[in-house]
Write an enzyme that holds these catalytic residues in place. Structure first.
Site, PDB file in Angstrom:
ATOM      1  N   THR A 186       0.930  -1.259  -0.109  1.00 17.60           N
ATOM      2  CA  THR A 186       0.033   0.006  -0.103  1.00 17.60           C
ATOM      3  C   THR A 186       0.853   1.243   0.055  1.00 17.60           C
ATOM      4  OG1 THR A 186      -0.142   0.234   2.365  1.00 17.60           O
ATOM      5  CG2 THR A 186      -1.688  -1.308   1.319  1.00 17.60           C
ATOM      6  N   TRP A 449     -21.666  15.607   8.792  1.00 14.02           N
ATOM      7  CA  TRP A 449     -20.498  15.352   7.814  1.00 14.02           C
ATOM      8  C   TRP A 449     -20.700  15.776   6.443  1.00 14.02           C
ATOM      9  CZ3 TRP A 449     -19.050   9.481   8.524  1.00 14.02           C
ATOM     10  CH2 TRP A 449     -18.512   9.200   9.947  1.00 14.02           C
TER      11      TRP A 449
END
Ligand code: ADP
Length: 547
Positions: A186, A449
């Site tokens: 990653t 959010w």
């Protein structure tokens, strides 16, 4: 009572064997680092993959030893995919866009024994080889006459002479399908990179699934151009699914600019392409001013980061190309969801269809997903509730290589283990996932959010905007407020006020960013994604306007 069917482990070698036997005449075309176009067939690739396997035997490499690559999408890289994994070694594809320190770190961590590299990356190899004690052999992916003299790289051989010395006969070994086949680190934006270690079983199942009609829909009638790199998550599994379906493969090599990609698409009659939004931005940027159209391209799968609606619309309306929006991650081999409409959605009008196409799509069989709240309780699939996205399935990591980072899985109330993706999203009643953010990029304003992806998508729909990145800025009253950093299109202009006005009516008023900051470029990471951590650092002295 057990079933009475034949037992045959799912091995990567079986894909190339199948391709050779049943689609041996199908072409694989590559633009090479040398600049020319190379063309041969699956049959030729299979022969040379066997030579690679023999060459690895000759080096004395053991089962599961790692062979690294630093290479573009091309036929030699394709042969390594099969020769290395098929013979029981582990292919470690390294992303050349990583920092050299990181490359040395992961080569040591993986304990790579051999490094095969395209000559474009010779300077990188020269910079890191003295720090990579486990690498015993360096193979330059070229003919012997192209091998640089006095490179300073020890034990350097040209790939062509390396494999030419080997027999074209080789019996692919049979072993446990759970054996490791390849690995990918990653990007490690937080802490050291961690490696997903794929198995023969996981890669083969993923190859099957990826080819399905509601996934990438690959067939022997397609000519497929993966722009998505083979150095990162196995080019979304296309090198495997291609061998499984017998589609023609077209590799772009190092030339990722719009003009080169377009020319290759036209000359090789490409019907299908795959890549991240930034690449398609360059392609569309080349088509429009030159008044070009595609003569064969029908579908393109776009993923890796959110595909802006303007891009979906441009492909569809201006060029008649269907966009398949995809979501996944390194830890998922990488495919998780793909956005193809269900039958009854075909009757919806264009606007309603577009709303669906913007979503990241439906889970592929083999991937299960759910969204949960902070306490781990599952949230409803109503397209509104958003929460942390968890996944499980046979091509999703159980743990990282060498147990790095501890056990990543979390147990739900039934004791079932799930992998937390780090993404936040909604799932609607039809099972369509919509990613709203990476959890670390979520903007919290007044307890609510705000989706940075939505804010970016609106900005990107403005004709003067080339790229947009939304980040939250600390606010004394609201906790955080969004601002949007914008790169203007060359030769075009827009003011802060104009862009903020452009948001009106397109999102709730309180979600409209407080400000627009014009920047020359948005920092990008090694996989072409916006690096918001770096952007936040660049904006550390920024002050929100006081109104
Ligand atoms: P990959 O290399 O396949 O892009 P990474 O592991 O580097 O995978 O990144 C995965 C992350 O990229 C996901 O967790 C998600 O945040 C983001 N991502 C991938 N595809 C999409 C998409 N279609 N829309 C929004 N975000 C996406």
């Amino acid at each position: 009572m057990l079933g009475l069917m034949q037992e045959q482990p799912l091995l990567i070698s079986s894909l190339i064997e199948f391709a050779e036997r049943h689609n041996g005449e199908v072409e694989i075309v590559s633009r090479r680092v040398e600049g020319d176009i190379h063309r041969y067939t699956y049959r030729d690739a299979a022969v040379r993959a066997r030579q690679v396997a023999n060459a690895l035997d000759a080096l004395g490499l053991a089962f599961s030893d790692r062979v690294a690559t630093l290479a573009w999408n091309g036929y030699r890289h394709f042969e390594l995919y099969y020769g290395v994994s098929g013979s029981g070694r582990v292919l470690h594809t390294i992303n050349p866009r990583l920092h050299p320190d990181q490359i040395a770190w992961i080569a040591n961590h993986a304990e790579d024994q051999v490094l095969c590299f395209d000559l474009s990356f010779l300077p990188l190899v020269q910079a890191v080889h003295s720090r990579c004690p486990t690498i015993k052999h360096y193979i330059a992916l070229c003919a012997p006459d192209k091998l640089p003299a006095d490179s300073g790289v020890p034990n350097l051989t040209s790939y062509e002479s390396w494999i030419a010395a080997q027999s074209t006969q080789y019996q692919w070994p049979t072993f446990d399908e759970n054996s490791a086949s390849s690995m990918c680190y990653t990007s490690g934006t937080t802490g050291n990179p961690k490696a997903a270690l794929y198995s023969h079983r996981s890669s083969t199942l993923h190859a099957y699934a990826a080819a399905l009609p509601d996934v990438m829909c690959l067939s022997a009638r397609d000519s497929v151009l993966p722009v998505v790199p083979m150095f990162h998550v196995n080019a979304w599994g296309i090198p495997y699914s291609a061998a499984l379906t017998g589609c023609k493969l077209v590799f772009p090599g190092p030339a990722m600019d719009g003009k080169s990609i377009y020319e290759l698409m036209e000359t090789e009659r490409v019907t299908y392409a795959a890549g991240v939004p930034t690449v398609w931005q360059m392609l569309l940027g080349h088509l429009k001013p030159n008044n070009l159209k595609f003569s064969t391209l029908k579908r393109t799968v776009i993923g890796g980061s959110a595909c802006p609606p303007a891009m979906i619309a441009a492909f569809q309306n201006d060029y008649g190309v269907e966009v398949l929006h995809a979501w996944g991650m390194t830890e998922m081999s990488p495919l998780g969801t793909l956005c193809t409409l269900k039958n009854r959605q075909l009757a919806l009008n264009a606007d309603e269809q577009m709303k669906i196409r913007l979503k990241q799509g439906r889970a592929i069989y083999g991937v299960d997903m759910k969204i949960v709240d902070d306490a781990g309780r599952e949230l409803p699939w109503d397209g509104k509730a958003y929460g942390d996205l968890l996944v499980k399935g046979p091509w999703i990591v159980r743990e990282y290589f060498k147990g790095e980072g501890g056990n990543p899985l979390i147990k739900d109330e039934h004791g079932v283990q799930w992998f937390p993706t780090g993404d936040v999203g909604t799932i609607d009643a039809d099972g369509f996932l919509q990613i709203t953010d990476r959890s670390k990029d979520v903007i919290k304003s007044g307890g609510e959010w705000i989706s940075s992806i939505e804010i970016e998508n609106i900005a990107m729909a403005h004709p003067a905007v080339a790229m947009a990145a939304c980040v939250g800025m600390a606010h004394p009253k609201w906790d955080e407020r969004p601002i949007v950093a914008v790169v203007k299109r060359v030769g075009m202009d827009v003011s802060v006020a104009e862009l903020l006005k452009f948001y009106e009516g397109k999102t709730a008023k309180w979600q409209i960013p407080d400000d627009v900051v014009f920047v020359d470029a948005i920092p990008l990471g090694a996989t072409g994604k916006m690096l918001k951590t770096r952007l936040r650092e660049q904006l550390k002295d920024y002050k929100l306007p006081t109104t």
